[in-house]
Write a protein that holds these residues in place. Structure first.
Motif, mmCIF file in Angstrom:
data_model
loop_
_atom_site.group_PDB
_atom_site.id
_atom_site.type_symbol
_atom_site.label_atom_id
_atom_site.label_comp_id
_atom_site.label_asym_id
_atom_site.label_seq_id
_atom_site.Cartn_x
_atom_site.Cartn_y
_atom_site.Cartn_z
ATOM 1 N N ARG A 62 0.834 -1.199 0.000
ATOM 2 C CA ARG A 62 0.000 0.000 0.000
ATOM 3 C C ARG A 62 0.875 1.258 0.000
ATOM 4 O O ARG A 62 2.091 1.194 0.249
ATOM 5 C CB ARG A 62 -0.920 0.002 1.220
ATOM 6 N N VAL A 63 0.241 2.386 -0.272
ATOM 7 C CA VAL A 63 0.964 3.659 -0.268
ATOM 8 C C VAL A 63 1.308 4.026 1.162
ATOM 9 O O VAL A 63 0.434 4.073 2.037
ATOM 10 C CB VAL A 63 0.127 4.772 -0.925
ATOM 11 N N LEU A 64 2.571 4.280 1.401
ATOM 12 C CA LEU A 64 3.062 4.667 2.718
ATOM 13 C C LEU A 64 3.444 6.143 2.692
ATOM 14 O O LEU A 64 3.588 6.745 1.605
ATOM 15 C CB LEU A 64 4.260 3.795 3.112
ATOM 16 N N SER A 65 3.647 6.721 3.846
ATOM 17 C CA SER A 65 3.982 8.152 3.878
ATOM 18 C C SER A 65 4.865 8.462 5.067
ATOM 19 O O SER A 65 4.919 7.709 6.047
ATOM 20 C CB SER A 65 2.711 9.004 3.932
ATOM 21 N N PHE A 66 5.569 9.561 4.954
ATOM 22 C CA PHE A 66 6.338 10.093 6.083
ATOM 23 C C PHE A 66 6.472 11.602 5.910
ATOM 24 O O PHE A 66 6.424 12.133 4.798
ATOM 25 C CB PHE A 66 7.728 9.438 6.190
ATOM 26 N N ASP A 67 6.597 12.305 7.032
ATOM 27 C CA ASP A 67 6.781 13.757 7.023
ATOM 28 C C ASP A 67 8.268 14.056 6.969
ATOM 29 O O ASP A 67 9.043 13.600 7.818
ATOM 30 C CB ASP A 67 6.165 14.398 8.271
ATOM 31 N N GLY A 68 8.641 14.841 5.962
ATOM 32 C CA GLY A 68 10.046 15.216 5.850
ATOM 33 C C GLY A 68 10.402 16.295 6.857
ATOM 34 O O GLY A 68 9.579 17.121 7.240
ATOM 35 N N ALA A 69 11.644 16.282 7.303
ATOM 36 C CA ALA A 69 12.108 17.323 8.219
ATOM 37 C C ALA A 69 12.169 18.656 7.471
ATOM 38 O O ALA A 69 12.539 18.705 6.290
ATOM 39 C CB ALA A 69 13.491 16.965 8.758
ATOM 40 N N PRO A 70 11.761 19.760 8.108
ATOM 41 C CA PRO A 70 11.814 21.072 7.438
ATOM 42 C C PRO A 70 13.216 21.347 6.899
ATOM 43 O O PRO A 70 14.213 21.115 7.581
ATOM 44 C CB PRO A 70 11.427 22.060 8.544
ATOM 45 N N GLN A 71 13.262 21.835 5.664
ATOM 46 C CA GLN A 71 14.536 22.095 5.005
ATOM 47 C C GLN A 71 14.617 23.562 4.597
ATOM 48 O O GLN A 71 13.617 24.191 4.260
ATOM 49 C CB GLN A 71 14.689 21.211 3.768
ATOM 50 N N ARG A 72 15.822 24.085 4.603
ATOM 51 C CA ARG A 72 16.050 25.465 4.177
ATOM 52 C C ARG A 72 16.535 25.469 2.736
ATOM 53 O O ARG A 72 17.578 24.885 2.426
ATOM 54 C CB ARG A 72 17.064 26.157 5.084
ATOM 55 N N TYR A 73 15.763 26.099 1.852
ATOM 56 C CA TYR A 73 16.095 26.146 0.435
ATOM 57 C C TYR A 73 16.265 27.603 -0.007
ATOM 58 O O TYR A 73 15.868 28.533 0.705
ATOM 59 C CB TYR A 73 14.988 25.501 -0.404
ATOM 60 N N VAL A 74 16.812 27.761 -1.199
ATOM 61 C CA VAL A 74 17.018 29.095 -1.778
ATOM 62 C C VAL A 74 16.288 29.146 -3.116
ATOM 63 O O VAL A 74 16.486 28.275 -3.968
ATOM 64 C CB VAL A 74 18.518 29.408 -1.976
ATOM 65 N N THR A 75 15.445 30.150 -3.298
ATOM 66 C CA THR A 75 14.679 30.299 -4.541
ATOM 67 C C THR A 75 15.551 30.903 -5.631
ATOM 68 O O THR A 75 16.698 31.296 -5.395
ATOM 69 C CB THR A 75 13.456 31.197 -4.321
ATOM 70 N N SER A 76 14.981 30.990 -6.831
ATOM 71 C CA SER A 76 15.730 31.584 -7.945
ATOM 72 C C SER A 76 16.002 33.058 -7.705
ATOM 73 O O SER A 76 16.920 33.632 -8.297
ATOM 74 C CB SER A 76 14.939 31.417 -9.249
ATOM 75 N N GLY A 77 15.201 33.690 -6.834
ATOM 76 C CA GLY A 77 15.426 35.096 -6.490
ATOM 77 C C GLY A 77 16.359 35.271 -5.310
ATOM 78 O O GLY A 77 16.419 36.350 -4.716
ATOM 79 N N LYS A 78 17.078 34.209 -4.937
ATOM 80 C CA LYS A 78 18.051 34.230 -3.840
ATOM 81 C C LYS A 78 17.393 34.509 -2.481
ATOM 82 O O LYS A 78 17.992 35.132 -1.606
ATOM 83 C CB LYS A 78 19.160 35.266 -4.108
ATOM 84 N N ARG A 121 15.117 20.664 -3.415
ATOM 85 C CA ARG A 121 16.059 21.784 -3.428
ATOM 86 C C ARG A 121 16.351 22.217 -4.860
ATOM 87 O O ARG A 121 16.355 23.421 -5.170
ATOM 88 C CB ARG A 121 17.350 21.384 -2.717
ATOM 89 N N SER A 122 16.579 21.253 -5.735
ATOM 90 C CA SER A 122 16.858 21.574 -7.135
ATOM 91 C C SER A 122 15.664 22.250 -7.795
ATOM 92 O O SER A 122 15.822 23.219 -8.554
ATOM 93 C CB SER A 122 17.222 20.297 -7.891
ATOM 94 N N ALA A 123 14.450 21.766 -7.488
ATOM 95 C CA ALA A 123 13.251 22.344 -8.096
ATOM 96 C C ALA A 123 12.981 23.743 -7.568
ATOM 97 O O ALA A 123 12.624 24.658 -8.323
ATOM 98 C CB ALA A 123 12.051 21.439 -7.841
ATOM 99 N N VAL A 124 13.150 23.935 -6.252
ATOM 100 C CA VAL A 124 12.907 25.257 -5.655
ATOM 101 C C VAL A 124 13.897 26.280 -6.196
ATOM 102 O O VAL A 124 13.553 27.452 -6.415
ATOM 103 C CB VAL A 124 12.987 25.170 -4.113
ATOM 104 N N ASN A 125 15.142 25.855 -6.419
ATOM 105 C CA ASN A 125 16.153 26.773 -6.944
ATOM 106 C C ASN A 125 15.794 27.337 -8.308
ATOM 107 O O ASN A 125 16.328 28.375 -8.717
ATOM 108 C CB ASN A 125 17.511 26.064 -7.040
ATOM 109 N N GLU A 126 14.879 26.663 -9.027
ATOM 110 C CA GLU A 126 14.515 27.104 -10.369
ATOM 111 C C GLU A 126 13.230 27.928 -10.387
ATOM 112 O O GLU A 126 12.754 28.308 -11.454
ATOM 113 C CB GLU A 126 14.337 25.879 -11.279
#
Length: 291
Positions: A62-78, A121-126
């Motif tokens: 079955r489909v399982l799930s977990f909550d990811g730990a909050p991460q700090r990312y940088v957008t394309s606008g820095k 992170r890669s997607a948010v950076n774009e």
């Protein structure tokens, strides 16, 4: 003898029970021998195995799930942001999953989390902050799914079904700067709107004044035309009246002149007694006879 027989019977029963296993709906069973995979079973029902030598590992499909730990990312606008998210996943290749995680769901989540985090992170950076908060989340999730599955399906034997961003927050150390910049941007937008409104108001006022001048000029032209026509008609009436009785017309005009000159009772005119203006004063014979 009876005790030995009882023990043998119990052992045979235990061996019998150990010789069978049941596959339920939504389960994927690995049959192991000395830690190696002998076969996999997904067909629901009762299956047999060699007792004691072979072990059974039940895996949840079955489909399982977990909550990811909050991460700090940088957008394309820095812009640095803290992103909260959760992941839904399921086992795609039971054998590969067992080799990578020993069938341990907790270990699978621990290995899956950094893969999804790096993909996010890669997607948010774009993308810009506005896209991350609102319209662009669909693109971000699609990109994160593609990048995650490209690795997890090969290395972990699992498929990432969904990734959802549940919250986007500014880190405490940049909140003040971000809010100040947002305030400045809104003030600039408000100033631009006010300037545009003032320009439109001036344009409307100018148009109104131009239209008023045109209406006034048209009205004055029409009034001059009406006055001209009235004067012409009056002159024509005067001419017709004069032609019918010149003496009476002269007498009527003199009466109008007397009324205008002496109507308020305070007028004073110094003239010679034989003045033409006084021809009807003291000389009733000069007045035209009534007809």
């Amino acid at each position: 003898m009876k005790t030995t027989a009882a023990i043998v019977i119990v052992l045979l029963i235990l061996l019998g029970f150990n010789s069978f296993y049941t596959v339920g709906e939504g389960q994927h069973v690995l049959v192991l021998q000395f830690g190696k995979i002998l076969r996999t079973d997904r067909q629901p029902g009762l299956h047999a195995k060699v007792p004691l030598l072979q072990q059974v590992l039940m895996l949840d499909e079955r489909v399982l799930s977990f909550d990811g730990a909050p991460q700090r990312y940088v957008t394309s606008g820095k812009q640095s942001v803290n992103v909260n998210y959760y992941v839904k996943w399921r086992i795609a290749d039971a054998a590969n999953y067992y080799r990578a995680t020993s069938g341990d769901e907790l270990q699978a989540g621990q290995r899956l989390s950094p893969i999804v985090s790096n993909a996010l992170r890669s997607a948010v950076n774009e993308h810009t902050l506005e896209q991350l908060i609102a319209s662009g989340q669909g693109d971000i999730i699609t990109s994160a799914l593609q990048q995650s599955n490209a690795e997890t399906q090969k290395t972990l034997g699992v498929t990432v079904v969904d990734v959802r961003i549940t919250g986007v927050e500014f880190p405490d150390d940049i909140k003040t700067a971000v809010y100040k910049r947002m305030q400045t941007e809104r003030q600039q937008q408000a100033a631009a709107i006010r300037a545009d409104g003032k320009q439109q108001a001036e344009s409307i006022k100018t148009d109104a004044q131009t239209q008023a001048q045109m209406i006034r000029a048209t009205a004055e032209s029409e009034a001059d035309k009406v006055r001209g026509e009235g004067d012409a008609q009056a002159a024509q009436i005067y001419a017709q009246a004069y032609a019918q009785d010149a003496d009476f017309f002269a007498f009527y005009r003199s009466l109008q002149a007397y009324k205008k000159s002496f109507g308020d009772g305070r007028g004073t005119i110094i003239l010679k007694p034989d003045s033409e203006f006084l021809r009807y004063f003291g000389n009733p014979a000069a007045a035209p006879a009534r007809r």
